[in-house]
Design an enzyme around this catalytic site. Sequence first.
Site, PDB file in Angstrom:
ATOM      1  N   GLU A  83       0.319   3.182  -9.363  1.00 46.60           N
ATOM      2  CA  GLU A  83      -0.256   4.166  -8.921  1.00 46.60           C
ATOM      3  C   GLU A  83      -0.240   4.926  -9.871  1.00 46.60           C
ATOM      4  OE1 GLU A  83       0.826   2.452  -4.693  1.00 46.60           O
ATOM      5  OE2 GLU A  83       2.143   4.135  -5.741  1.00 46.60           O
ATOM      6  N   ASP A 100       5.426   1.953   2.050  1.00 46.99           N
ATOM      7  CA  ASP A 100       4.418   2.828   1.326  1.00 46.99           C
ATOM      8  C   ASP A 100       3.119   2.242   0.403  1.00 46.99           C
ATOM      9  OD1 ASP A 100       6.197   1.661  -1.022  1.00 46.99           O
ATOM     10  OD2 ASP A 100       6.554   3.759  -1.671  1.00 46.99           O
TER      11      ASP A 100
END
Length: 348
Positions: free
Chosen positions: A65, A236
């Site tokens: 990410e 998450d």
Amino acid sequence: MGPLPSELAYIPFVSVENMMRLVHHFGIEAVLAEMTDAVEADYRRWEQFEKTPRLASHSRDGVIELMPTSDAEAFSFKYVNGHPSNAAKGYQTVAAFGLLARVDTGYPLMLTEMTLLTALRTAATSAMVARYLAPAGAKVMAMIGNGAQAEFQALAMKAVVGIAAVRLFDIDPKASEKVARNLRDSGLHVTICANSQEAIEGAQIITTCTADKAYATILTDNMVGAGIHINAIGGDCPGKTELHKDILRRAETFVEFEPQTRIEGEIQQMDADYSVTEFWRVLKGEAPGRRDARQITLFDSVGFATEDFSALRYVYSKLQGTDFFQNIDILADPDDPRDLFGMLQRAA
Ligand code: NAD
């Protein structure tokens, strides 16, 4: 914000070793407490930040990410992975580095490791939220999932919320033994438990921090009584959750940045009209926090870019007057800014 890089040809790089020196120099609980305040200060000026769900590159084993944000002065981004299967290979589940830059020139200000810094800022964020949402006088915390993040989480809850006891559970008993060993001199009363149910007995704060790329059920509804604050940080990522849906139906749920949490958080299990509160609104007095002692509050944490921004700025402010960094030659700096080629030629 410090000198312009044109006055300072090199920018500071904080290695893992220097990050550890910095934390030891100031003391881990002091760092966690100050970082909590730094994260909160930026949440209080939420509208000044450019916000977007993070850019995620998913693969079979995990995710990579990029997490950018900026205010009028500074820009930051973090590169971070999440690979639950890494542990079996002897690698970290989560590893990261990040950069802080000036908005006015676009020049970088600092490059740093962020594996340790992510653990610190995630713990600081958990503590920031718990100090407003946990039941008054909370003293006991259950910590389910005793991996890399666990000690940081426990120490931040001690430093900021006043937690005195931690009850541990992990499917791998060695992980719990590691946490108990590492927290031996922390002043926390630590108990290793045989299962999640036992771990949450008598706890006012339950932190779930497990890693599995799956819809896992670490807590079921019948396990969770009234008057609890749940700090759910392990779920998450799309396809990765920790709580049974029924808990979400009973809880008042608080999130960081709703568009990102809808994709990645526990609430990915719920319909789009499931109501959540962005936590900054509680700080600004625009939304109620905990309403009564019997309520279940849930912080559906996924980790947001402003928290990294706050942590990066905090570390940058701590570097002044120290040697906890190396200067790195990351920015081409020709004497005549237009003569980049001449600079290359002269180096022949
Ligand atoms: P880790 O791999 O070091 O530790 C995870 C632990 O969970 C392991 O010890 C494992 O044995 C345990 N576990 C797995 N399934 C379990 C179960 N069913 N019951 C009890 N224990 C179980 O990982 P970590 O670095 O500690 O991170 C944990 C999770 O937190 C990851 O999913 C990571 O992506 C997430 N995370 C979230 C944030 C955030 O901001 N919300 C920040 C960092 C990490």
